[in-house]
Design a protein around this motif. Structure first.
Motif, PDB file in Angstrom:
ATOM      1  N   GLY A  44       0.800  -1.214   0.000  1.00 62.49           N
ATOM      2  CA  GLY A  44       0.000   0.000   0.000  1.00 62.49           C
ATOM      3  C   GLY A  44       0.832   1.262   0.000  1.00 62.49           C
ATOM      4  O   GLY A  44       0.375   2.308  -0.453  1.00 62.49           O
ATOM      5  N   THR A  70       4.480   3.576  -3.675  1.00 64.40           N
ATOM      6  CA  THR A  70       3.373   3.037  -4.467  1.00 64.40           C
ATOM      7  C   THR A  70       2.549   4.163  -5.071  1.00 64.40           C
ATOM      8  O   THR A  70       1.966   4.007  -6.159  1.00 64.40           O
ATOM      9  N   GLY A 104      -0.763  -6.677  -2.539  1.00 63.91           N
ATOM     10  CA  GLY A 104      -2.068  -6.272  -3.043  1.00 63.91           C
ATOM     11  C   GLY A 104      -1.997  -5.554  -4.374  1.00 63.91           C
ATOM     12  O   GLY A 104      -2.898  -5.669  -5.223  1.00 63.91           O
ATOM     13  N   GLY A 105      -0.913  -4.807  -4.604  1.00 70.09           N
ATOM     14  CA  GLY A 105      -0.768  -4.071  -5.854  1.00 70.09           C
ATOM     15  C   GLY A 105      -0.597  -4.943  -7.072  1.00 70.09           C
ATOM     16  O   GLY A 105      -0.808  -4.491  -8.202  1.00 70.09           O
ATOM     17  N   HIS A 107      -2.480  -7.252  -7.873  1.00 71.82           N
ATOM     18  CA  HIS A 107      -3.835  -7.388  -8.404  1.00 71.82           C
ATOM     19  C   HIS A 107      -4.357  -6.028  -8.874  1.00 71.82           C
ATOM     20  O   HIS A 107      -4.905  -5.909  -9.976  1.00 71.82           O
ATOM     21  N   LYS A 108      -4.135  -5.016  -8.047  1.00 71.91           N
ATOM     22  CA  LYS A 108      -4.658  -3.688  -8.358  1.00 71.91           C
ATOM     23  C   LYS A 108      -4.069  -3.129  -9.646  1.00 71.91           C
ATOM     24  O   LYS A 108      -4.779  -2.518 -10.458  1.00 71.91           O
ATOM     25  N   PHE A 109      -2.762  -3.335  -9.839  1.00 69.22           N
ATOM     26  CA  PHE A 109      -2.085  -2.746 -11.000  1.00 69.22           C
ATOM     27  C   PHE A 109      -1.770  -3.776 -12.085  1.00 69.22           C
ATOM     28  O   PHE A 109      -0.936  -3.522 -12.957  1.00 69.22           O
ATOM     29  N   TYR A 110      -2.438  -4.924 -12.026  1.00 72.78           N
ATOM     30  CA  TYR A 110      -2.138  -6.010 -12.968  1.00 72.78           C
ATOM     31  C   TYR A 110      -2.260  -5.539 -14.422  1.00 72.78           C
ATOM     32  O   TYR A 110      -1.332  -5.703 -15.228  1.00 72.78           O
TER      33      TYR A 110
END
Length: 751
Positions: A44, A70, A104-105, A107-110
């Motif tokens: 995060g 990030t 987590g990023g 997935h978020k920024f895939y």
């Protein structure tokens, strides 16, 4: 699909300086193709990148580390793009280039990563990466794990590497909290968690204060006093409540005082007091939940990780207090110096296709502090990069008790002692710079690199003056190792090379005559001469001369350190030793006129001899490869050495070390295997027998032989400058002493 993973065999440190990333690189000499392998842990707050690269002029490659905020994820993507496209020289097609991502990023920024980079993005499980990274670091890196408790005189104390890692509990504190029970390298389960985590602290403090980020919040908490807002036990009872074990300073209710304050008084509450109280509120609750889970599952070891911690003293102290309080002192909160890097390390290591990380033996990696990083400005310590030795390292098999062994003879906890060594090493920097220039002064950038070394090492000394534990436990060994790392970082990997060659050649000229003289001397006198020559040679090195009588006259022989008569009796009257391992020190006269004649004497008695020398250069210490060349030359004129060398009764084995000192928990597995049946150990030289291993105990007979060449060390151990030690420790004598003490205790009447 071909993932083009790494061949880590023979990985070693790069000799080139690199300033762009401010981190240390690892060279993989057996990697023959480019590897499109990059790992990124996108949390995060920070995105940590680990990537492999190879120069077209250099075989193998290097492991690089870099981090980004990030919030500026596009900077991270731009950097990876340059690695993939601008710095890439191989023939791997675009379709086969792979980016391993966790956090987590990932997935978020895939989609953003796929669109911008045009690569295959493989998402790795965040928890599995954390566990892989933690297992690797705890097993491999010295002084990785520590406890923190401000009630102790020394709040930060480092933990020994556990003999059994599992089971343990990992409490990962990010925005929320996940609690994992890990029972092996392969098995784990999430047993609990809470939404009351870092995000709670950040969100509420964003409402209550003007702090813009977590670092500002932590700085606020440092200045705060929670007693101004928290209701304490003493506020209710007027003091302690001993019947239930509560001190008056214990928090009864977080923010409990605020409720009773009139509105105009509430407006006067300081931001820093609220920050301190909120940090305690979150940390105490996490600590209690962690303990309850450990109790329910019968776990004694609790590791804390995650961005919430960031090496922040108040946070760690609060978690430690909570665990100590609820467990009644039976369990300690454990922290890792690399706690911010576990995920990125795990993501990368999970795809190394040689020996699986989980199966590697402990000690194959070490930490290089020449270039350091901090996960945040509030971190107590700094972390270096990891460099892999060309050989696996393991514990020396003849240590009496590896669990209690400590290599360092004295620690540097005393501030006066710290100052002495900082000042001494700083004072000697100029001489090292001049020597470096003499070695490689003809290169166009030598003077700049020598100056960079001087500034780099002096900066480290300055930092350690203020933060003695920034890089782990401070010792003479760690300071000398750091100096060697800085020299190598600036390209001065073997600056004594020319000096060693000259001294070796000079000493070889006098060896034949010395051996002939020894052979014509009665054995009783010969043993005296052999030992005295080893000690005198160390004095000769200091004086830069080759006058044995003069050198011998300057070496003192205090009775408490002079066990030569006992050693002499054992060598002459006892059965021959079957195998001796001699840990050798300097090149030149030391090895050629001191150690080799002594080894030759042992061979003549029927003893097989292993000469254990540094694998890689360090100051003027002889290396294993250099020593083999010397012995091959001696074979031309000495039959005893020639026959022993031919029959493998005389061997040279690398220790796996590149240090002027000796840590016997980290020797090459080859040396360990060949020494397992030895019955005599000889430790020679100040670095190996005084700075380290002076108090080491072994399961076989041992001789420690050296000269005090530092006044502080001499005084600390009850000697004078240039006094010699010839300490002979017989296992039989030790056993007899233990038996006698036991019988004495048994024979005493009970009180």
């Amino acid at each position: 699909m071909n993932n083009h993973n790494l061949n880590v065999r023979g990985a070693l440190i790069s000799e080139e300086s690199f300033e762009e990333q401010g981190t240390r690189d690892i060279v993989f000499p057996h990697q023959l193709e480019d590897v499109a392998q990059i790992a990124v842990d996108i949390g995060g707050s920070l995105a940590k990148v680990v990537y492999f690269s190879r120069s077209p002029e250099t075989p193998g490659g290097r492991l690089n580390f870099v981090k980004f905020e990030t919030a500026k994820i596009n900077d991270c993507i731009d950097f990876i793009y340059k690695v993939l496209y601008d710095r890439y020289h191989g023939q791997i097609p675009l379709s086969n280039r792979v980016l391993y991502a966790t956090g987590g990023g990932s997935h978020k920024f895939y989609d953003l990563f796929r669109e911008r980079l045009k690569v295959t993005l493989v998402k790795e499980d965040e928890m599995e990466c954390l566990i892989t990274g933690l297992n690797f670091l705890v097993r491999q890196i010295s002084y990785e794990v520590f406890t923190y408790d401000e009630r102790r005189p020394e709040p930060m104390q480092f933990e020994a590497t556990p003999t059994e890692l599992f089971p343990y509990m990992l409490v990962n504190i990010g925005s929320g909290v996940s609690i994992l029970k890990v029972t092996s390298d392969e098995t784990y389960e999430r047993i609990s968690g809470t939404s009351l985590g870092g995000g709670t602290l950040w969100g509420l403090l964003s409402l209550l204060t003007n702090a813009k980020d977590y670092d500002e919040m932590l700085e606020l908490s440092k200045r705060g006093d929670n007693k101004n807002v928290d209701m304490l036990v003493g506020d209710i009872y007027g003091g302690d409540y001993p019947k239930i074990g509560l001190k008056g300073t214990a928090i009864a209710s977080s923010f409990g005082k605020v409720f009773k304050l009139p509105p105009e008084e509430r407006e006067k509450i300081k931001e820093e007091d609220m920050a301190r109280s909120m940090l305690y509120l979150v940390s105490n609750n996490i600590g209690q939940i962690a303990y309850l889970n450990a109790q329910a599952h019968g776990i004694q070891r609790i590791y804390f990780s995650g961005f919430f911690i960031r090496g922040h003293p108040i946070t760690m102290n609060t978690l430690s207090y909570a665990i100590n309080f609820w467990s009644k002192g039976k369990i300690k909160a454990l922290f890792l110096r690399h706690e911010g890097y576990l995920g990125a390390m795990g993501a990368f290591l999970r795809h190394v296709d040689q020996v699986p990380v989980r199966a590697r033996r402990m000690g194959s990696f070490t930490e290089n502090f020449s270039q350091i990083q901090r996960i945040s400005g509030t971190s107590l310590g700094a972390v270096g990069s990891l460099e892999e030795y060309p050989t696996n390292l393991t514990a020396f098999p003849l240590l009496a008790d590896p669990a209690s062994y400590k290599p360092d003879t004295i620690d540097l906890k005393d501030p006066e002692l710290q100052r002495y060594w900082f000042d001494l090493l700083d004072k000697n920097l100029g001489d090292l710079v001049e020597m470096a220039l003499q070695w490689k002064g003809d290169q166009h950038d030598s003077r700049n690199r020598a100056s960079s070394f001087e500034n780099m090492y002096r900066d480290h000394l300055q930092r350690l003056r203020v933060e003695p534990k920034a890089y782990g436990a401070l010792s003479i060994r760690s300071l000398l190792n750091l100096r060697e790392q800085c020299l190598r970082e600036m390209g001065f990997g073997d600056m004594f090379e020319g000096v060693k060659k000259q001294e070796n050649a000079s000493a070889l000229e006098g060896l034949s005559a010395l051996l002939a003289k020894l052979d014509g001397t009665p054995e009783s006198e010969r043993v005296d001469i052999l030992v005295e020559n080893i000690l005198a040679v160390q004095e000769l090195l200091r004086k830069g001369q080759l006058d044995f009588p003069t050198a011998k006259s300057k070496v003192g022989h205090p009775e408490k350190f002079n066990h030569l008569p006992a050693l002499k009796t054992r060598l002459m009257e006892g059965p021959p030793y079957k195998k001796a391992v001699l840990f050798v020190d300097n090149s030149g006269a030391d090895i050629i006129l001191g150690i080799i004649p002594f080894a030759r004497y042992l061979i003549s008695k029927g003893t097989k001899v292993i000469l254990a020398a540094n694998t890689s250069p360090s100051v003027n210490d002889i290396t294993a490869s250099e020593l083999r060349l010397i012995l091959e030359k001696i074979c031309y004129f000495d039959a005893t050495i020639r026959n022993a060398w031919a029959e493998h009764d005389l061997q040279v084995i690398g220790t796996g070390s590149d240090s002027p000192c000796l840590d016997l928990l980290r020797v090459s597995d080859d040396l360990a295997a060949r020494c397992a049946d030895a019955d005599l150990i000889v430790l020679e030289g100040m670095g190996r027998a005084i700075h380290t291993n002076f108090r080491a105990k072994f399961s076989v007979d041992c001789v420690k032989i050296a000269v005090f060449k530092n006044p502080q060390m001499a005084t600390a151990l009850g000697a004078s400058l240039y006094d010699a030690i010839c300490i002979y420790e017989s296992v039989n004598d030790v056993k007899s002493k233990v038996i006698a003490e036991s019988e004495s205790i048994v024979g005493k009447p009970s009180s």
